[in-house]
Structure formats: C-alpha cells, structure tokens
Design an enzyme around this catalytic site. Structure first.
Site, PDB file in Angstrom:
ATOM      1  N   CYS A   1      39.714  32.937 -27.652  1.00 42.27           N
ATOM      2  CA  CYS A   1      40.994  33.350 -27.066  1.00 42.27           C
ATOM      3  C   CYS A   1      40.898  34.713 -26.382  1.00 42.27           C
ATOM      4  O   CYS A   1      41.836  35.164 -25.749  1.00 42.27           O
ATOM      5  CB  CYS A   1      42.048  33.417 -28.153  1.00 42.27           C
ATOM      6  SG  CYS A   1      41.874  32.082 -29.301  1.00 42.27           S
TER       7      CYS A   1
ATOM      8  N   HIS B   1      47.631  37.541 -25.608  1.00 47.94           N
ATOM      9  CA  HIS B   1      47.295  36.137 -25.872  1.00 47.94           C
ATOM     10  C   HIS B   1      48.493  35.478 -26.564  1.00 47.94           C
ATOM     11  O   HIS B   1      49.055  36.029 -27.516  1.00 47.94           O
ATOM     12  CB  HIS B   1      46.055  36.058 -26.766  1.00 47.94           C
ATOM     13  CG  HIS B   1      45.789  34.691 -27.288  1.00 47.94           C
ATOM     14  ND1 HIS B   1      45.855  33.559 -26.495  1.00 47.94           N
ATOM     15  CD2 HIS B   1      45.453  34.266 -28.524  1.00 47.94           C
ATOM     16  CE1 HIS B   1      45.579  32.499 -27.240  1.00 47.94           C
ATOM     17  NE2 HIS B   1      45.337  32.899 -28.477  1.00 47.94           N
TER      18      HIS B   1
ATOM     19  N   ASN C   1      49.563  27.453 -27.622  1.00 41.43           N
ATOM     20  CA  ASN C   1      48.422  28.351 -27.580  1.00 41.43           C
ATOM     21  C   ASN C   1      47.322  27.703 -26.735  1.00 41.43           C
ATOM     22  O   ASN C   1      46.687  26.749 -27.168  1.00 41.43           O
ATOM     23  CB  ASN C   1      47.940  28.603 -29.021  1.00 41.43           C
ATOM     24  CG  ASN C   1      46.732  29.507 -29.067  1.00 41.43           C
ATOM     25  OD1 ASN C   1      46.030  29.661 -28.076  1.00 41.43           O
ATOM     26  ND2 ASN C   1      46.490  30.097 -30.217  1.00 41.43           N
TER      27      ASN C   1
HETATM   28  O1  4VN Z   1      53.166  29.343 -41.656  1.00 36.68           O
HETATM   29  C1  4VN Z   1      53.216  29.878 -40.541  1.00 36.68           C
HETATM   30  O2  4VN Z   1      54.165  30.566 -40.101  1.00 36.68           O
HETATM   31  C2  4VN Z   1      52.005  29.695 -39.639  1.00 36.68           C
HETATM   32  C3  4VN Z   1      50.971  30.769 -40.017  1.00 36.68           C
HETATM   33  C4  4VN Z   1      49.716  30.541 -39.220  1.00 36.68           C
HETATM   34  N1  4VN Z   1      50.013  30.524 -37.787  1.00 36.68           N
HETATM   35  C5  4VN Z   1      49.094  31.028 -36.922  1.00 36.68           C
HETATM   36  C6  4VN Z   1      48.001  31.749 -37.395  1.00 36.68           C
HETATM   37  C7  4VN Z   1      47.079  32.259 -36.468  1.00 36.68           C
HETATM   38  C8  4VN Z   1      47.270  32.028 -35.132  1.00 36.68           C
HETATM   39  C9  4VN Z   1      46.311  32.521 -34.146  1.00 36.68           C
HETATM   40  C10 4VN Z   1      45.488  31.608 -33.489  1.00 36.68           C
HETATM   41  C11 4VN Z   1      44.549  32.052 -32.562  1.00 36.68           C
HETATM   42  C12 4VN Z   1      43.664  31.073 -31.883  1.00 36.68           C
HETATM   43  O3  4VN Z   1      43.948  31.130 -30.522  1.00 36.68           O
HETATM   44  C13 4VN Z   1      44.459  33.411 -32.223  1.00 36.68           C
HETATM   45  C14 4VN Z   1      45.284  34.330 -32.883  1.00 36.68           C
HETATM   46  C15 4VN Z   1      46.212  33.884 -33.832  1.00 36.68           C
HETATM   47 CL1  4VN Z   1      47.223  35.045 -34.624  1.00 36.68          CL
HETATM   48  C16 4VN Z   1      48.385  31.308 -34.714  1.00 36.68           C
HETATM   49  N2  4VN Z   1      49.276  30.842 -35.613  1.00 36.68           N
HETATM   50  C17 4VN Z   1      51.086  29.643 -37.324  1.00 36.68           C
HETATM   51  C18 4VN Z   1      52.362  29.837 -38.153  1.00 36.68           C
END
Ligand code: 4VN
Length: 324
Positions: free
Chosen positions: A111, A249, A279
């Site tokens: 990313c 990002h 994403n």
């Molecule tokens: O339980 C909840 O709220 C969930 C908790 C986990 N979540 C996440 C966690 C990590 C990412 C993420 C992914 C990448 C990869 O490009 C880069 C950067 C990030 Cl911070 C996106 N979402 C979704 C909601």
C-alpha cells in the site's frame, strides 16, 4: 532541474459491489462495514486484470497530458497484484498503450507502492536524462482476497490511477521520508511461493491469498503515520499552514480520524474517497489525486503543496511532499 506532475488520471472497473451485495454472500452487514471502515461500496473487476486497469488509466493520463505514448521515456507500475511474475505489468501496459520508446518495470511495496514509485520517478527525472515518465498505482485486490474471510473480503477493491511527470527547470519534489520494517512482515501476507523442485526439501507451507493481522496493522498505522507526517514536514521545513491537502492511503476512515487527532492537523485536510472505492492498496492515492484534480479541489500548476502518505504490507510506510 526536475519535473512537475503535468497530468493525472484514474480508472475504476465498471462493476460496483455494495456492502448489501456482500451481505448476500457472507455473514456481514452494511451497518458493520460502513461504521467500522467508512466503506459503502467498491469496484470489483469482472475480467480486467491489473495491466488492463493500468492501461485505461494511462490512456486518460496521456490525454490529459496532451502527449502520445511514444513520448514516454519510462513507465513504473506500483502493484502487489501483478498480472504475472513475468512479464512485469508495466511491460504489458507498454504493449497495450504503444509506449514503444519507454523502459518499464514494476515496484512492489504493497500500500506504500505508489509513494515509493513516485519517489523513484521524481529522482529519475532529477537526473535530467528523461523528458516524460509515467507512475501508476494499480491493483486487482479481488484476486488475492480470501472471499471466505469476511474480515478482509469486505475491505478491498480494484482500481488504477497515476501521474505524468514532465521535465522542468524547477522541481516539484519538496521532501520525502521512506521506511520499512521486514521484521513485521507477517502482519500482511499475500500469495507466498515456496521453493519446490526435485532436489528441494523446503518445509514452507504456501498461502494462496491475503491474510492480515488487522489489529497489528491498525496499531502500527496509528503510531507510524503521524510520525512520518511530522518527519517529512520537518525535512521540507513546512509548517501546518503550508499544506493544501493530505492524501493518505485509503485503508480505513476511522484510522484517518485517529491520525488527524494524533498529528494535530484538521481532518478537513485529509481527502477521503474510501466510501466508494474500498482499500485499493497502491492505487488508492493516485485515484484520490485525480478525483481531487477533476473536481478542482486541487489544481496542477498552482504550486500548492500536497502530502501523500502510504502505509501497509512489508511493513512499509512513506510520505512525500510535492508542489503541484
Ligand atoms: O474491527 C474493526 O473495526 C476492523 C479492524 C481492522 N480493520 C483494518 C485494519 C487494518 C487496515 C489496514 C490495511 C492496510 C492494507 O492496505 C493498510 C493499513 C491498514 Cl490500517 C484496514 N482495516 C478494519 C476494521
């Protein structure tokens, strides 16, 4: 001596999949997804691979930049979902758009890929050897996502975006801060390829899709993104009022709210489009950039300063400030 961003462009596959669509094939809900991530829908390719999305974005960039593909000296595609190991997706783009005079290669920094690729391209232009370079961020995340795993399947989308770099006397590059930590590589893994041959004895197990330790990445991002924003602003001798926009990002809108608070910069400075794209990994920043240019929220040629920051698998994180 350097370059300016003389054009932007992006392309999203036509098919839009809403949160409600997903709730029909897996145990999730629009309420959960939109509240926890800010995502409402995402573009999911039917049959276009990363090179196809990239080429359609590239043709729009050429049109907006009013140059022909034959004028390009190089093409860099940042992607973690290439069409193949070989040829590079950039070489496939070269063929599709007819960039017969360019040399083309891919960069994989997950990313953070577009930030690393833009940095690479800007420094190549500072050599004075080239007239035009194209930097593309593109992904078909839908082919690496485990569609049985609702914790990741609902997060990702497909798309491509990019910029045209044109040689100029005064450079658009202001500052950069690029980092990675391979020690935390397990937090986001996609499609491993183990050693296998008649003489091999590898005990590695393969994984043919994406897995993510969401908590670990979230905590990493909340800590590292504020510090890299401050680091790159210090390197560029920039004060808060100097920034026109922050293009971060698009991983999670709750995360951007938390980062805004921690870095003490108003959330209004942070552009977002995750609601409609999900994403898209390396494609997220260039898609956002072109959308802001198309809506005239930011304009090329104004010398306005924008800060782009990517973070994710590797782990990698990076920020770059350019004047438009
Ligand atoms: O339980 C909840 O709220 C969930 C908790 C986990 N979540 C996440 C966690 C990590 C990412 C993420 C992914 C990448 C990869 O490009 C880069 C950067 C990030 Cl911070 C996106 N979402 C979704 C909601």
């Amino acid at each position: 001596l350097g370059s300016k961003i003389s054009a932007t462009g992006h392309y999203l596959p036509e098919q839009i999949i809403t949160n409600d669509d997903l709730s029909k094939i897996m145990d999730t809900s629009d309420e959960w997804i939109s509240k926890r991530t800010g995502i409402r829908s995402r573009h999911i390719s039917k049959d276009e691979n990363t090179s196809d999305l990239s080429s359609k974005a590239a043709l729009r960039i050429l049109q907006n930049g009013n140059i022909t593909a034959g004028q390009l000296d190089f093409i860099i595609v940042a992607t973690m979902t290439p069409d193949a190991l070989s040829p590079s997706t950039a070489c496939l783009v070269q063929e599709k758009i007819g960039a017969v005079n360019a040399f083309c290669f891919d960069i994989n920094a997950a990313c953070t890929g577009f930030v690393y690729a833009l940095s690479t391209g800007l420094h190549m232009m500072q050599s004075g050897l080239y007239q035009y370079g194209m930097i593309i961020g593109a992904e078909t995340m839908s082919k690496v996502v485990n569609w049985e795993d609702r914790s990741t399947a609902v997060l990702f989308g497909d798309g491509a975006g990019g910029v045209l770099l044109e040689r100029t006397e005064d450079d658009c590059f202001v500052a950069e801060a690029l980092h990675s930590d391979g020690g935390r590589h397990m937090a986001l893994v996609a499609n491993t390829m183990k050693v296998e041959n008649p003489y091999g004895d590898s005990s590695q197990e393969d994984q043919a899709f994406l897995t993510m330790d969401g908590r670990a990445i979230f905590d990493f991002a909340i800590r590292s993104v504020p510090s890299i924003i401050r680091e790159v602003m210090e390197k560029g001798n920039l004060s808060d009022g100097d920034l026109k926009k922050i293009l971060a990002h698009q991983a999670n809108v709750r995360l951007l709210e938390a980062i805004s608070k921690k870095v003490k910069l108003p959330f209004s400075l942070f552009a977002t489009n995750i609601a409609e794209t999900g994403n898209t990994s390396a494609a997220s920043i260039p898609i956002l950039l072109d959308q802001l240019v198309q809506t005239k929220e930011i304009q090329l040629g104004t010398k306005d300063k924008v800060l782009m920051t990517g973070f994710g698998g590797g782990l990698t994180w990076g920020a770059i400030v350019v004047s438009l």
